[in-house]
Scaffold this motif. Structure first.
Motif, PDB file in Angstrom:
ATOM      1  N   GLN A  91     -12.486 -28.473 -30.493  1.00  0.00           N
ATOM      2  CA  GLN A  91     -13.279 -28.230 -29.291  1.00  0.00           C
ATOM      3  C   GLN A  91     -12.379 -27.751 -28.153  1.00  0.00           C
ATOM      4  OE1 GLN A  91     -15.572 -31.628 -28.123  1.00  0.00           O
ATOM      5  NE2 GLN A  91     -16.656 -30.538 -26.508  1.00  0.00           N
ATOM      6  N   THR A  95     -12.572 -24.245 -26.212  1.00  0.00           N
ATOM      7  CA  THR A  95     -12.674 -24.226 -24.745  1.00  0.00           C
ATOM      8  C   THR A  95     -11.562 -23.368 -24.144  1.00  0.00           C
ATOM      9  OG1 THR A  95     -13.616 -26.449 -24.820  1.00  0.00           O
ATOM     10  CG2 THR A  95     -12.806 -25.692 -22.704  1.00  0.00           C
ATOM     11  N   GLN A  98     -12.407 -19.784 -24.733  1.00  0.00           N
ATOM     12  CA  GLN A  98     -13.490 -19.415 -23.816  1.00  0.00           C
ATOM     13  C   GLN A  98     -12.939 -19.213 -22.405  1.00  0.00           C
ATOM     14  OE1 GLN A  98     -16.532 -22.389 -23.515  1.00  0.00           O
ATOM     15  NE2 GLN A  98     -18.158 -20.868 -23.374  1.00  0.00           N
ATOM     16  N   LYS A  99     -12.031 -20.093 -21.993  1.00  0.00           N
ATOM     17  CA  LYS A  99     -11.420 -19.995 -20.660  1.00  0.00           C
ATOM     18  C   LYS A  99     -10.629 -18.699 -20.528  1.00  0.00           C
ATOM     19  CE  LYS A  99      -7.766 -22.014 -17.937  1.00  0.00           C
ATOM     20  NZ  LYS A  99      -6.405 -22.174 -18.303  1.00  0.00           N
TER      21      LYS A  99
END
Length: 128
Positions: A91, A95, A98-99
């Motif tokens: 996860q 993340t 995605q960032k």
């Protein structure tokens, strides 16, 4: 009479010998009784120690089963924590990706905005 006297002395000697033998046998019997009592005491002590050890073994088996159960529960909890950690790592990686994508998008939008501002400024300053 003489024969009777000899017979009496022989009988008295035999009686004396038999009494001595009886005394010796009585002492031996008493020694045997004492040895038997000591043996019974040792046996009783041994029996009590066996009972104590049996209780101790029973308690140790209970404790062993409790510790095995506790160990199994700990192993299960540890496995679950490792699985959760792996899930959280994945996860976190998603993340982070995605960032990075969002940051890249923000930079490109800022660059586009600057470019649009620059084009507006240049078109505003150019004579129409």
């Amino acid at each position: 009479m003489k024969s009777y006297t000899e017979q009496m002395s022989q009988l008295l000697a035999t009686e004396k010998n038999l009494r001595l033998q009886l005394t010796a046998d009585g002492e031996k019997f008493q020694q045997f009784q004492d040895a038997l009592m000591k043996s019974n005491e040792v046996f009783e002590t041994f029996k009590q120690e066996i009972e104590k050890l049996a209780k101790s073994i029973k308690e140790l088996k209970k404790e062993n089963n409790f510790l095995k159960s506790k160990s199994e529960k700990s192993d299960i909890a540890l496995i679950e924590l490792v699985e959760e950690r792996e899930h959280l790592k994945k996860q976190l990686e998603r993340t982070r990706n995605q960032k990075e994508k969002l940051e890249s998008l923000c930079r490109s939008l800022q660059a586009e905005r600057k470019q649009n501002i620059a084009e507006r400024n240049s078109s505003d300053s150019a004579p129409v």
